[in-house]
Design an enzyme around this catalytic site. Structure first.
Site, PDB file in Angstrom:
ATOM      1  N   GLU A 172      34.693  46.747  43.862  1.00 27.48           N
ATOM      2  CA  GLU A 172      35.878  46.473  44.695  1.00 27.48           C
ATOM      3  C   GLU A 172      36.847  45.537  43.970  1.00 27.48           C
ATOM      4  O   GLU A 172      38.065  45.676  44.080  1.00 27.48           O
ATOM      5  CB  GLU A 172      35.481  45.868  46.048  1.00 27.48           C
ATOM      6  CG  GLU A 172      34.595  46.741  46.904  1.00 27.48           C
ATOM      7  CD  GLU A 172      35.211  48.094  47.236  1.00 27.48           C
ATOM      8  OE1 GLU A 172      36.437  48.225  47.215  1.00 27.48           O
ATOM      9  OE2 GLU A 172      34.425  49.026  47.494  1.00 27.48           O
ATOM     10  N   TRP A 181      38.669  47.686  41.742  1.00 27.91           N
ATOM     11  CA  TRP A 181      39.716  48.443  42.475  1.00 27.91           C
ATOM     12  C   TRP A 181      40.997  47.617  42.510  1.00 27.91           C
ATOM     13  O   TRP A 181      42.098  48.129  42.373  1.00 27.91           O
ATOM     14  CB  TRP A 181      39.288  48.706  43.929  1.00 27.91           C
ATOM     15  CG  TRP A 181      38.684  50.055  44.148  1.00 27.91           C
ATOM     16  CD1 TRP A 181      37.358  50.319  44.316  1.00 27.91           C
ATOM     17  CD2 TRP A 181      39.365  51.323  44.228  1.00 27.91           C
ATOM     18  NE1 TRP A 181      37.181  51.675  44.505  1.00 27.91           N
ATOM     19  CE2 TRP A 181      38.392  52.306  44.465  1.00 27.91           C
ATOM     20  CE3 TRP A 181      40.697  51.717  44.140  1.00 27.91           C
ATOM     21  CZ2 TRP A 181      38.697  53.667  44.605  1.00 27.91           C
ATOM     22  CZ3 TRP A 181      41.015  53.069  44.273  1.00 27.91           C
ATOM     23  CH2 TRP A 181      40.021  54.034  44.499  1.00 27.91           C
ATOM     24  N   TRP A 206      58.702  62.604  58.426  1.00 26.40           N
ATOM     25  CA  TRP A 206      58.008  61.610  59.254  1.00 26.40           C
ATOM     26  C   TRP A 206      58.682  61.550  60.624  1.00 26.40           C
ATOM     27  O   TRP A 206      59.896  61.704  60.741  1.00 26.40           O
ATOM     28  CB  TRP A 206      58.065  60.217  58.599  1.00 26.40           C
ATOM     29  CG  TRP A 206      57.457  60.158  57.229  1.00 26.40           C
ATOM     30  CD1 TRP A 206      58.127  60.041  56.048  1.00 26.40           C
ATOM     31  CD2 TRP A 206      56.070  60.215  56.889  1.00 26.40           C
ATOM     32  NE1 TRP A 206      57.242  60.019  54.988  1.00 26.40           N
ATOM     33  CE2 TRP A 206      55.970  60.124  55.477  1.00 26.40           C
ATOM     34  CE3 TRP A 206      54.883  60.340  57.626  1.00 26.40           C
ATOM     35  CZ2 TRP A 206      54.750  60.144  54.794  1.00 26.40           C
ATOM     36  CZ3 TRP A 206      53.666  60.354  56.942  1.00 26.40           C
ATOM     37  CH2 TRP A 206      53.608  60.261  55.545  1.00 26.40           C
ATOM     38  N   ASN A 238      38.116  46.040  56.128  1.00 29.00           N
ATOM     39  CA  ASN A 238      38.583  47.171  55.318  1.00 29.00           C
ATOM     40  C   ASN A 238      38.426  48.518  56.023  1.00 29.00           C
ATOM     41  O   ASN A 238      39.328  49.367  55.980  1.00 29.00           O
ATOM     42  CB  ASN A 238      37.838  47.200  53.981  1.00 29.00           C
ATOM     43  CG  ASN A 238      38.289  48.352  53.116  1.00 29.00           C
ATOM     44  OD1 ASN A 238      39.461  48.457  52.779  1.00 29.00           O
ATOM     45  ND2 ASN A 238      37.377  49.258  52.784  1.00 29.00           N
ATOM     46  N   TRP A 274      54.505  55.745  56.017  1.00 23.83           N
ATOM     47  CA  TRP A 274      53.560  54.733  55.546  1.00 23.83           C
ATOM     48  C   TRP A 274      54.261  53.418  55.196  1.00 23.83           C
ATOM     49  O   TRP A 274      53.678  52.340  55.281  1.00 23.83           O
ATOM     50  CB  TRP A 274      52.770  55.251  54.329  1.00 23.83           C
ATOM     51  CG  TRP A 274      53.631  55.705  53.172  1.00 23.83           C
ATOM     52  CD1 TRP A 274      54.177  56.937  53.008  1.00 23.83           C
ATOM     53  CD2 TRP A 274      54.076  54.919  52.052  1.00 23.83           C
ATOM     54  NE1 TRP A 274      54.915  56.981  51.850  1.00 23.83           N
ATOM     55  CE2 TRP A 274      54.866  55.765  51.240  1.00 23.83           C
ATOM     56  CE3 TRP A 274      53.861  53.611  51.648  1.00 23.83           C
ATOM     57  CZ2 TRP A 274      55.450  55.329  50.050  1.00 23.83           C
ATOM     58  CZ3 TRP A 274      54.437  53.167  50.473  1.00 23.83           C
ATOM     59  CH2 TRP A 274      55.230  54.012  49.687  1.00 23.83           C
ATOM     60  N   TRP A 277      47.698  51.730  51.639  1.00 19.48           N
ATOM     61  CA  TRP A 277      48.535  52.567  52.513  1.00 19.48           C
ATOM     62  C   TRP A 277      48.780  53.931  51.884  1.00 19.48           C
ATOM     63  O   TRP A 277      48.748  54.955  52.566  1.00 19.48           O
ATOM     64  CB  TRP A 277      49.859  51.869  52.855  1.00 19.48           C
ATOM     65  CG  TRP A 277      49.662  50.982  54.044  1.00 19.48           C
ATOM     66  CD1 TRP A 277      49.337  49.655  54.033  1.00 19.48           C
ATOM     67  CD2 TRP A 277      49.700  51.373  55.422  1.00 19.48           C
ATOM     68  NE1 TRP A 277      49.178  49.199  55.317  1.00 19.48           N
ATOM     69  CE2 TRP A 277      49.406  50.225  56.191  1.00 19.48           C
ATOM     70  CE3 TRP A 277      49.957  52.566  56.093  1.00 19.48           C
ATOM     71  CZ2 TRP A 277      49.359  50.254  57.598  1.00 19.48           C
ATOM     72  CZ3 TRP A 277      49.919  52.589  57.487  1.00 19.48           C
ATOM     73  CH2 TRP A 277      49.617  51.445  58.229  1.00 19.48           C
TER      74      TRP A 277
HETATM   75  C1  LIG Z   1      45.790  50.089  54.380  1.00 21.19           C
HETATM   76  C2  LIG Z   1      45.130  49.014  53.542  1.00 21.19           C
HETATM   77  C3  LIG Z   1      45.816  47.838  53.261  1.00 21.19           C
HETATM   78  C4  LIG Z   1      45.218  46.833  52.480  1.00 21.19           C
HETATM   79  N1  LIG Z   1      45.920  45.686  52.206  1.00 21.19           N
HETATM   80  C5  LIG Z   1      45.363  44.734  51.416  1.00 21.19           C
HETATM   81  C6  LIG Z   1      46.070  43.540  51.107  1.00 21.19           C
HETATM   82  O1  LIG Z   1      47.223  43.339  51.487  1.00 21.19           O
HETATM   83  N2  LIG Z   1      45.427  42.596  50.356  1.00 21.19           N
HETATM   84  C7  LIG Z   1      44.159  42.781  49.891  1.00 21.19           C
HETATM   85  O2  LIG Z   1      43.624  41.893  49.216  1.00 21.19           O
HETATM   86  N3  LIG Z   1      43.491  43.918  50.139  1.00 21.19           N
HETATM   87  C8  LIG Z   1      44.035  44.881  50.896  1.00 21.19           C
HETATM   88  N4  LIG Z   1      43.322  46.014  51.180  1.00 21.19           N
HETATM   89  C9  LIG Z   1      41.988  46.208  50.567  1.00 21.19           C
HETATM   90  C10 LIG Z   1      40.804  45.699  51.407  1.00 21.19           C
HETATM   91  O3  LIG Z   1      40.907  46.142  52.721  1.00 21.19           O
HETATM   92  C11 LIG Z   1      40.692  44.171  51.407  1.00 21.19           C
HETATM   93  O4  LIG Z   1      40.765  43.698  50.088  1.00 21.19           O
HETATM   94  C12 LIG Z   1      39.372  43.710  52.001  1.00 21.19           C
HETATM   95  O5  LIG Z   1      39.265  44.150  53.334  1.00 21.19           O
HETATM   96  C13 LIG Z   1      39.286  42.204  51.941  1.00 21.19           C
HETATM   97  O6  LIG Z   1      38.123  41.741  52.544  1.00 21.19           O
HETATM   98  P1  LIG Z   1      36.977  41.028  51.712  1.00 21.19           P
HETATM   99  O7  LIG Z   1      37.551  39.928  50.902  1.00 21.19           O
HETATM  100  O8  LIG Z   1      35.901  40.678  52.666  1.00 21.19           O
HETATM  101  O9  LIG Z   1      36.521  42.198  50.747  1.00 21.19           O
HETATM  102  P2  LIG Z   1      35.161  42.511  49.991  1.00 21.19           P
HETATM  103  O10 LIG Z   1      34.654  43.802  50.522  1.00 21.19           O
HETATM  104  O11 LIG Z   1      34.247  41.368  49.989  1.00 21.19           O
HETATM  105  O12 LIG Z   1      35.666  42.812  48.507  1.00 21.19           O
HETATM  106  C14 LIG Z   1      35.879  41.769  47.552  1.00 21.19           C
HETATM  107  C15 LIG Z   1      37.295  41.813  47.030  1.00 21.19           C
HETATM  108  O13 LIG Z   1      37.536  43.047  46.362  1.00 21.19           O
HETATM  109  C16 LIG Z   1      38.905  43.432  46.567  1.00 21.19           C
HETATM  110  N5  LIG Z   1      38.952  44.693  47.303  1.00 21.19           N
HETATM  111  C17 LIG Z   1      38.084  45.144  48.228  1.00 21.19           C
HETATM  112  N6  LIG Z   1      38.440  46.372  48.660  1.00 21.19           N
HETATM  113  C18 LIG Z   1      39.578  46.680  47.989  1.00 21.19           C
HETATM  114  C19 LIG Z   1      40.447  47.812  47.998  1.00 21.19           C
HETATM  115  N7  LIG Z   1      40.217  48.898  48.766  1.00 21.19           N
HETATM  116  N8  LIG Z   1      41.533  47.783  47.216  1.00 21.19           N
HETATM  117  C20 LIG Z   1      41.802  46.722  46.421  1.00 21.19           C
HETATM  118  N9  LIG Z   1      41.001  45.631  46.369  1.00 21.19           N
HETATM  119  C21 LIG Z   1      39.917  45.612  47.133  1.00 21.19           C
HETATM  120  C22 LIG Z   1      39.550  42.347  47.412  1.00 21.19           C
HETATM  121  O14 LIG Z   1      40.209  41.444  46.564  1.00 21.19           O
HETATM  122  C23 LIG Z   1      38.352  41.716  48.104  1.00 21.19           C
HETATM  123  O15 LIG Z   1      38.582  40.378  48.475  1.00 21.19           O
HETATM  124  C24 LIG Z   1      43.907  47.034  51.968  1.00 21.19           C
HETATM  125  C25 LIG Z   1      43.224  48.224  52.264  1.00 21.19           C
HETATM  126  C26 LIG Z   1      43.824  49.206  53.049  1.00 21.19           C
HETATM  127  C27 LIG Z   1      43.056  50.463  53.349  1.00 21.19           C
END
Ligand SMILES: Cc1cc2nc3c(=O)[nH]c(=O)nc-3n(C[C@H](O)[C@H](O)[C@H](O)COP(=O)(O)OP(=O)(O)OC[C@H]3O[C@@H](n4cnc5c(N)ncnc54)[C@H](O)[C@@H]3O)c2cc1C
Length: 473
Positions: free
Chosen positions: A277, A280, A309, A344, A362, A385
């Site tokens: 992640e 990612w 849209w 997430n 979006w 998004w």
């Molecule tokens: C529509 C949408 C909008 C989002 N907007 C943001 C946002 O503005 N800021 C943001 O940091 N993340 C965003 N995410 C990605 C993800 O949802 C969050 O990073 C995650 O929920 C953060 O929670 P956590 O720190 O507990 O993640 P964990 O699951 O503990 O993951 C650790 C770290 O990995 C990174 N990460 C995890 N999932 C993703 C992902 N899908 N894409 C990119 N990085 C990821 C984050 O930095 C996160 O803190 C978005 C996802 C979606 C589907």
């Protein structure tokens, strides 16, 4: 030599290469944070993130003081005025050398180029470093020499090129010469409309590292199984700290790998998945850098520009207030409105509901999230998004549309999360929690569904098909 560290989204002393090198190269050092309320608004940054920023700068000021470095906050009108304001501050303080860690956003890169030009005129040296990524965006390329646009091969190349030396983290020394300049954060004023819950989001790098350590010790090994359940809260919740750079991705990867014998693909599945992640996040930074159109309100997939849209003020109003009549969607939105953060799984469900079932652009959803998230991060939010709306790179195929009822049954089977964020539904029996029956709408304040799932799904698929046809003619 007098140095200036320009802090941006790297608000920490740990693993901060600009800070480390400034201390090595200069005797006397000042740190600066430049705030622009207008720019913050232009980028749709949230009010809650603003307060979190200030809470963190106040703590960082104390840590920097221990290193003999005062922190000054100044205001500027926007990125346009910033180069001049920064350079005149530097000139007034007789700065010889400015240090910063790179940001990769489109406007941020333009701003930095302008600072470089202005600094040449006053003969100030600039040194730049990378702290947000392991590889400079654009460095990893496909066999054909193109930027990656699919995650799996990107990740493979990321691992192939990886060297454990990348994870060396040096501790900064104390600046050799204390300066006469005093810290001053009095310019960081703003109109507060949202409060940070400091129990959930304590400020400062010690708190961030503690959050990371607690997650790694107690949740990381079961991350693969628990990451999708919003009520379990099986994720790290470190995203707000990564967004402002209170924690570095390198620190996260290092601490994760330590628990997994320094293995990326074998060992504990949960830790490997969690490190994925973080990669990612780096992948989306590469997309933002290699494909500037995504920063200019454009979809990654050009044909989706032709999608018709819809625009319904009533549906938008219901969505923005977590009142769509779909409990799992509404609970996610309300979590974000309350905590500034959304799980997430819910972000995906909510974004897909918005762009597919509601068939709304979006970009409106992307903006709404940025305006409310404490972890708002342009490239991750845009990537998320565009993934959900099937307009992006490596995204969900347009015909794969989550059914919010099934998602709710799978990921919140007992409706505990829904009940936590939707008090109107707290007494609803489990059989109805995912899809309340009609008589409930008359007996509670919870609204009836704003749309029909089956019809709206078919409408979305047709809209994507039509867009494909239009763009191929
Ligand atoms: C529509 C949408 C909008 C989002 N907007 C943001 C946002 O503005 N800021 C943001 O940091 N993340 C965003 N995410 C990605 C993800 O949802 C969050 O990073 C995650 O929920 C953060 O929670 P956590 O720190 O507990 O993640 P964990 O699951 O503990 O993951 C650790 C770290 O990995 C990174 N990460 C995890 N999932 C993703 C992902 N899908 N894409 C990119 N990085 C990821 C984050 O930095 C996160 O803190 C978005 C996802 C979606 C589907």
């Amino acid at each position: 030599m007098k140095g200036l560290i320009w802090l941006r989204s790297d608000l920490r002393t740990d693993d901060n290469p600009a800070l480390l090198n400034a201390i090595k190269e200069c005797e006397e050092i000042i740190a600066i944070y430049i705030f622009s309320e207008l720019q913050w608004k232009l980028h749709n940054e949230s009010n809650i993130k603003h307060e979190f920023l200030i809470n963190n700068l106040n703590i960082l000021d104390k840590s920097l003081e221990k290193l003999n470095i005062p922190l000054i906050a100044i205001n500027t009108k926007s990125f346009k005025t910033l180069p001049e304001d920064l350079c005149s501050f530097a000139a007034k303080q007789n700065i010889d050398h400015i240090f910063w860690n790179n940001e990769f956003g489109f406007n941020e890169c333009k701003r930095d180029s302008a600072v470089i030009e202005s600094s040449k005129k006053i003969d100030i040296k600039i040194s730049r470093y990378n702290d947000q990524v392991i590889y400079e965006p654009g460095f990893l390329r496909t066999g054909q020499g193109n930027p990656f646009s699919v995650f799996t091969p990107f990740k493979r190349r990321w691992i192939e090129n990886f060297n454990m030396n990348f994870l060396d983290i040096e501790k900064p020394n104390i600046a050799r010469k204390p300066t006469q300049v005093k810290s001053d954060l009095s310019n960081l004023k703003f109109i507060k409309t949202h409060s940070v819950n400091i129990e959930i989001w304590p400020a400062g790098e010690d708190a961030a590292q503690e959050k990371l350590a607690t997650f790694l010790q107690s949740k990381a090994t079961s991350y693969s199984e628990s990451r999708n359940s919003p009520i379990i809260d099986g994720t790290s919740r470190i995203s707000p700290y990564l967004a402002l750079g209170i924690l570095s991705p390198k620190r996260c990867i290092l601490e994760g790998l330590k628990l997994n014998n320094f293995e990326f693909t074998s060992g504990n599945k949960g830790i490997c998945k969690w490190i994925d992640e973080i990669v990612w996040r780096e992948f989306y930074r590469n997309i933002m850098y290699a494909f500037p159109k995504v920063s200019q309100n454009q979809p990654f997939q050009d044909y989706t520009n032709s999608i018709q849209w819809r625009h319904s003020s009533e549906e938008l109003e219901a969505f923005y207030n977590g009142k769509t009549g779909f409990p799992i969607v509404d609970s996610g939105i309300r979590q974000m409105l309350e905590e500034g953060w959304m799980h997430n799984r819910l972000r995906m469900i909510v974004a897909m509901f918005f762009t597919k079932n509601m068939l709304h652009d979006w970009r409106l959803g992307e903006k709404f999230f940025m305006q409310h998230l404490i972890d708002g991060d342009f490239s991750s939010n845009n990537g998320g998004w565009q993934w959900s709306s099937s307009t992006g790179t490596d995204s969900a195929p347009y015909f794969r549309i989550f059914n919010p009822i099934t998602q709710s049954q799978n990921f919140d089977p007992n409706g505990e999360f829904i009940k936590k964020f939707i008090p109107e539904l707290k007494d609803v029996p489990i059989g109805q929690i995912h899809q309340p029956k009609d008589d409930l709408f008359s007996s509670t304040d919870y609204p009836a569904p704003i749309l029909d799932l089956k019809e709206s799904r078919l409408r979305a698929i047709q809209a994507f098909k039509d867009a494909r046809e239009v763009s191929s003619t």
